[in-house]
Design a protein around this motif. Structure first.
Motif, PDB file in Angstrom:
ATOM      1  N   LYS A  13      79.792  25.217  -6.725  1.00  0.00           N
ATOM      2  CA  LYS A  13      81.126  25.670  -7.056  1.00  0.00           C
ATOM      3  C   LYS A  13      82.120  25.034  -6.361  1.00  0.00           C
ATOM      4  O   LYS A  13      81.708  23.881  -5.439  1.00  0.00           O
ATOM      5  CB  LYS A  13      81.166  27.044  -6.340  1.00  0.00           C
ATOM      6  CG  LYS A  13      81.046  27.364  -5.246  1.00  0.00           C
ATOM      7  CD  LYS A  13      81.135  28.912  -4.799  1.00  0.00           C
ATOM      8  CE  LYS A  13      81.070  29.061  -3.261  1.00  0.00           C
ATOM      9  NZ  LYS A  13      81.454  30.465  -2.804  1.00  0.00           N
ATOM     10  N   GLY A  14      83.532  24.991  -6.689  1.00  0.00           N
ATOM     11  CA  GLY A  14      84.395  24.287  -5.779  1.00  0.00           C
ATOM     12  C   GLY A  14      84.713  22.841  -6.504  1.00  0.00           C
ATOM     13  O   GLY A  14      84.470  22.705  -7.785  1.00  0.00           O
ATOM     14  N   ARG A  15      85.157  22.079  -5.774  1.00  0.00           N
ATOM     15  CA  ARG A  15      85.732  21.003  -6.492  1.00  0.00           C
ATOM     16  C   ARG A  15      84.655  19.884  -7.275  1.00  0.00           C
ATOM     17  O   ARG A  15      85.225  19.530  -8.383  1.00  0.00           O
ATOM     18  CB  ARG A  15      86.467  19.851  -5.316  1.00  0.00           C
ATOM     19  CG  ARG A  15      85.325  19.368  -4.319  1.00  0.00           C
ATOM     20  CD  ARG A  15      86.008  18.125  -3.667  1.00  0.00           C
ATOM     21  NE  ARG A  15      86.710  19.074  -2.428  1.00  0.00           N
ATOM     22  CZ  ARG A  15      87.767  18.872  -1.922  1.00  0.00           C
ATOM     23  NH1 ARG A  15      88.501  17.745  -2.319  1.00  0.00           N
ATOM     24  NH2 ARG A  15      88.231  19.542  -0.834  1.00  0.00           N
ATOM     25  N   ILE A  16      83.544  20.153  -6.985  1.00  0.00           N
ATOM     26  CA  ILE A  16      82.697  19.239  -7.798  1.00  0.00           C
ATOM     27  C   ILE A  16      82.338  19.740  -9.066  1.00  0.00           C
ATOM     28  O   ILE A  16      82.320  19.081 -10.081  1.00  0.00           O
ATOM     29  CB  ILE A  16      81.376  18.882  -7.187  1.00  0.00           C
ATOM     30  CG1 ILE A  16      81.413  18.039  -5.725  1.00  0.00           C
ATOM     31  CG2 ILE A  16      80.367  18.199  -8.039  1.00  0.00           C
ATOM     32  CD1 ILE A  16      80.188  18.212  -5.051  1.00  0.00           C
ATOM     33  N   GLY A  96      78.426   9.549 -10.296  1.00  0.00           N
ATOM     34  CA  GLY A  96      79.794   8.981 -10.321  1.00  0.00           C
ATOM     35  C   GLY A  96      80.885   9.708 -10.180  1.00  0.00           C
ATOM     36  O   GLY A  96      82.234   9.424 -10.467  1.00  0.00           O
ATOM     37  N   ILE A  97      80.722  10.966  -9.625  1.00  0.00           N
ATOM     38  CA  ILE A  97      81.838  12.046  -9.745  1.00  0.00           C
ATOM     39  C   ILE A  97      82.050  12.460  -8.047  1.00  0.00           C
ATOM     40  O   ILE A  97      81.150  12.061  -7.311  1.00  0.00           O
ATOM     41  CB  ILE A  97      81.842  13.209 -10.627  1.00  0.00           C
ATOM     42  CG1 ILE A  97      80.111  14.027  -9.993  1.00  0.00           C
ATOM     43  CG2 ILE A  97      81.562  12.791 -11.821  1.00  0.00           C
ATOM     44  CD1 ILE A  97      80.007  15.174 -10.703  1.00  0.00           C
ATOM     45  N   GLY A  98      82.846  13.268  -7.574  1.00  0.00           N
ATOM     46  CA  GLY A  98      82.886  13.650  -6.405  1.00  0.00           C
ATOM     47  C   GLY A  98      83.208  12.467  -5.268  1.00  0.00           C
ATOM     48  O   GLY A  98      82.559  12.557  -4.309  1.00  0.00           O
ATOM     49  N   GLY A  99      83.595  11.425  -5.676  1.00  0.00           N
ATOM     50  CA  GLY A  99      83.886  10.476  -4.501  1.00  0.00           C
ATOM     51  C   GLY A  99      84.860  10.703  -3.574  1.00  0.00           C
ATOM     52  O   GLY A  99      85.695  11.316  -3.601  1.00  0.00           O
ATOM     53  N   VAL A 182      88.639   5.811  11.860  1.00  0.00           N
ATOM     54  CA  VAL A 182      88.182   4.649  12.442  1.00  0.00           C
ATOM     55  C   VAL A 182      86.767   3.837  11.943  1.00  0.00           C
ATOM     56  O   VAL A 182      86.609   2.942  12.509  1.00  0.00           O
ATOM     57  CB  VAL A 182      88.167   4.748  14.016  1.00  0.00           C
ATOM     58  CG1 VAL A 182      89.350   5.184  14.681  1.00  0.00           C
ATOM     59  CG2 VAL A 182      87.246   5.965  14.350  1.00  0.00           C
ATOM     60  N   GLU A 183      86.148   4.540  11.256  1.00  0.00           N
ATOM     61  CA  GLU A 183      84.788   4.030  10.999  1.00  0.00           C
ATOM     62  C   GLU A 183      84.362   4.711   9.751  1.00  0.00           C
ATOM     63  O   GLU A 183      84.160   5.976   9.835  1.00  0.00           O
ATOM     64  CB  GLU A 183      83.708   4.080  11.950  1.00  0.00           C
ATOM     65  CG  GLU A 183      82.495   3.534  11.772  1.00  0.00           C
ATOM     66  CD  GLU A 183      81.424   3.638  12.910  1.00  0.00           C
ATOM     67  OE1 GLU A 183      80.274   3.030  12.901  1.00  0.00           O
ATOM     68  OE2 GLU A 183      81.836   4.294  13.941  1.00  0.00           O
ATOM     69  N   VAL A 184      83.805   4.084   8.702  1.00  0.00           N
ATOM     70  CA  VAL A 184      83.236   4.951   7.585  1.00  0.00           C
ATOM     71  C   VAL A 184      81.729   4.483   7.640  1.00  0.00           C
ATOM     72  O   VAL A 184      81.026   3.813   7.777  1.00  0.00           O
ATOM     73  CB  VAL A 184      83.539   3.990   6.222  1.00  0.00           C
ATOM     74  CG1 VAL A 184      82.692   4.810   5.148  1.00  0.00           C
ATOM     75  CG2 VAL A 184      85.045   4.133   6.046  1.00  0.00           C
ATOM     76  N   ILE A 185      81.082   5.885   7.741  1.00  0.00           N
ATOM     77  CA  ILE A 185      79.748   6.183   7.764  1.00  0.00           C
ATOM     78  C   ILE A 185      78.733   5.945   6.575  1.00  0.00           C
ATOM     79  O   ILE A 185      77.966   5.385   6.465  1.00  0.00           O
ATOM     80  CB  ILE A 185      79.344   7.765   8.464  1.00  0.00           C
ATOM     81  CG1 ILE A 185      79.764   7.620   9.741  1.00  0.00           C
ATOM     82  CG2 ILE A 185      77.948   7.865   8.458  1.00  0.00           C
ATOM     83  CD1 ILE A 185      79.518   8.846  10.463  1.00  0.00           C
ATOM     84  N   ALA A 186      79.841   6.685   5.292  1.00  0.00           N
ATOM     85  CA  ALA A 186      78.898   6.513   4.256  1.00  0.00           C
ATOM     86  C   ALA A 186      79.862   6.772   3.174  1.00  0.00           C
ATOM     87  O   ALA A 186      80.741   7.415   3.116  1.00  0.00           O
ATOM     88  CB  ALA A 186      77.679   7.264   3.852  1.00  0.00           C
ATOM     89  N   GLN A 187      79.772   5.905   2.025  1.00  0.00           N
ATOM     90  CA  GLN A 187      80.430   6.377   0.765  1.00  0.00           C
ATOM     91  C   GLN A 187      79.804   7.570   0.100  1.00  0.00           C
ATOM     92  O   GLN A 187      78.511   7.650   0.155  1.00  0.00           O
ATOM     93  CB  GLN A 187      80.559   5.023  -0.199  1.00  0.00           C
ATOM     94  CG  GLN A 187      81.321   3.967   0.303  1.00  0.00           C
ATOM     95  CD  GLN A 187      82.847   4.176   0.579  1.00  0.00           C
ATOM     96  OE1 GLN A 187      83.350   5.038  -0.332  1.00  0.00           O
ATOM     97  NE2 GLN A 187      83.320   3.617   1.614  1.00  0.00           N
ATOM     98  N   VAL A 188      80.429   8.558  -0.517  1.00  0.00           N
ATOM     99  CA  VAL A 188      79.750   9.683  -1.150  1.00  0.00           C
ATOM    100  C   VAL A 188      80.286   9.598  -2.465  1.00  0.00           C
ATOM    101  O   VAL A 188      81.440   9.574  -2.903  1.00  0.00           O
ATOM    102  CB  VAL A 188      80.518  10.800  -0.301  1.00  0.00           C
ATOM    103  CG1 VAL A 188      80.058  12.103  -0.984  1.00  0.00           C
ATOM    104  CG2 VAL A 188      80.222  10.897   1.255  1.00  0.00           C
ATOM    105  N   THR A 189      79.249  10.152  -3.264  1.00  0.00           N
ATOM    106  CA  THR A 189      79.486  10.725  -4.889  1.00  0.00           C
ATOM    107  C   THR A 189      78.450  11.482  -5.045  1.00  0.00           C
ATOM    108  O   THR A 189      77.497  11.838  -4.341  1.00  0.00           O
ATOM    109  CB  THR A 189      79.151   9.360  -5.660  1.00  0.00           C
ATOM    110  OG1 THR A 189      77.927   8.820  -5.643  1.00  0.00           O
ATOM    111  CG2 THR A 189      80.187   8.359  -5.674  1.00  0.00           C
ATOM    112  N   SER A 190      78.474  12.352  -6.146  1.00  0.00           N
ATOM    113  CA  SER A 190      77.565  13.457  -6.460  1.00  0.00           C
ATOM    114  C   SER A 190      76.542  12.616  -7.281  1.00  0.00           C
ATOM    115  O   SER A 190      76.575  11.962  -7.940  1.00  0.00           O
ATOM    116  CB  SER A 190      78.200  14.594  -7.104  1.00  0.00           C
ATOM    117  OG  SER A 190      79.248  15.172  -6.498  1.00  0.00           O
TER     118      SER A 190
END
Ligand SMILES: Nc1ncnc2c1ncn2[C@@H]1O[C@H](COP(=O)(O)OP(=O)(O)OP(=O)(O)O)[C@@H](O)[C@H]1O
Ligand SMILES: O=P(O)(O)OC[C@H]1O[C@H](OP(=O)(O)OP(=O)(O)O)[C@H](O)[C@@H]1O
Length: 221
Positions: A13-16, A96-99, A182-190
Motif C-alpha cells: 500500500k502507499g506510494r508504490i 522501474g518504478i518507486g525510484g 553526504v553519501e548515496v548508499i544505494a539507488q532504489v527501485t521496486s
C-alpha cells in the motif's frame, strides 16, 4: 506454508501502489472492485483470475509475506530487500518504478572537516539498521543505529544522533529540516519478487507471471 490452490500476490500500500497498479493490470490481473474502494477494510482481494488473490500490506512487509511463503509473488523496493536479505526471495525483475535513493545525511552546519574516515563509532537514526551497520562496517566504523520508522530528519537536530540513513527523492525533506545528503548508499527501485520454493513447485505458472510482468514493464517503458 504456501497455499497450493491459490496464487497470492503481495502488493505494497502507499506510494508504490499508484505506480504498480498499471503494471499489475497490464500483466492481466484485475482486482475486485473493493480494491479501489477507499472505505474498504479488506486486506485480501479476489481478481479476474479465480485462482489468484491480491493482499495489500505495508511496503516493509511485502518481502516478509513472500519470504515466508504466505505470498508467492510481490512488489517491493530493493531497499526493503537489502534490509532483510531473505534467502527465500528471488527478485527477477526491476519494475522501474518507486525510484529514489538510500543515503546518509547530516546537519548542514557540521564542519566540513568532520571526515567520516576518522570515525570509529557513529550513532545513526534509520529505518534500515542492517543496511546501515553493513555499510559502515565495510569502512571499519561501528554504527550504533537508533531505529525509527519515520521523521528521521528530526533526529540529528534534536540531539538523538549525528546522522541519518533514509530514503531521498527530491531532497526537499532533508533541506526543509536542515540536513544535507553526504553519501548515496544505494539507488532504489521496486522489484517483482518471488518465493523460491514456489518457483520450484509451480514453475510454469510462476514463470508465466514473471514474463507477464516483464512484458507489462516493457510496454510501459
Ligand atoms: N521518497 C520516498 N520515500 C519513501 N519511500 C519511497 C520514496 N520513493 C520511493 N519509495 C519506495 O516506497 C517504499 C515506501 O513506500 P511508502 O512510503 O508508501 O511506505 P512506508 O512509508 O514504508 O509505509 P509505512 O508507513 O507503512 O511504513 C520504499 O520502500 C521505497 O522503495
Ligand atoms: O526527498 P523527498 O522527496 O523529500 O522524499 C524523502 C522523504 O520521503 C519519505 O518520507 P514519507 O513522506 O514517505 O513519510 P515516511 O517517513 O512515513 O516514509 C522518506 O522517509 C523521506 O522522509
Amino acid at each position: 506454508m504456501l497455499q497450493q490452490d491459490k496464487l497470492v500476490i503481495a502488493l505494497p500500500k502507499g506510494r508504490i501502489l499508484d505506480e504498480a497498479m498499471p503494471l499489475v493490470r497490464a500483466a492481466g490481473i484485475e482486482p475486485e472492485a473493493a480494491f479501489d474502494d477507499p472505505h474498504s477494510r479488506l486486506l485480501r482481494f479476489t481478481t479476474n483470475h479465480p485462482h489468484i488473490d491480491i493482499i495489500r500490506v505495508r511496503s516493509f512487509d511485502v518481502a516478509t509475506f513472500v519470504a515466508f511463503g504466505a505470498a508467492h509473488l510481490g512488489i517491493a523496493g530493493n531497499d526493503v530487500l537489502m534490509e532483510f536479505s531473505y534467502p527465500e526471495i528471488y527478485a527477477p525483475l526491476d519494475l522501474g518504478i518507486g525510484g529514489c535513493r538510500l543515503s546518509v545525511a547530516e546537519p548542514d552546519d557540521i564542519a566540513a572537516t568532520d571526515d567520516p574516515g576518522r570515525w570509529s563509532h557513529v550513532r545513526i537514526a534509520t529505518k534500515y539498521p542492517e543496511i546501515t551497520r553493513r555499510h559502515f562496517a565495510r569502512r571499519g566504523v561501528q554504527a550504533e543505529c537508533v531505529k525509527l520508522n519515520g521523521a528521521m530528519e528530526l533526529a540529528p537536530t534534536l540531539g538523538l544522533c549525528s546522522r541519518i540513513v533514509d530514503l531521498v527523492s527530491s531532497g526537499a525533506t532533508l533541506k526543509a529540516n536542515g540536513l544535507k545528503e553526504v553519501e548515496v548508499i544505494a539507488q532504489v527501485t521496486s522489484r517483482l519478487i518471488v518465493n523460491r520454493a514456489a518457483l520450484k513447485t509451480r514453475p510454469d505458472e510462476m514463470s508465466g507471471w514473471i514474463e507477464a510482468f516483464r512484458r507489462a514493464r516493457g510496454a510501459q517503458a
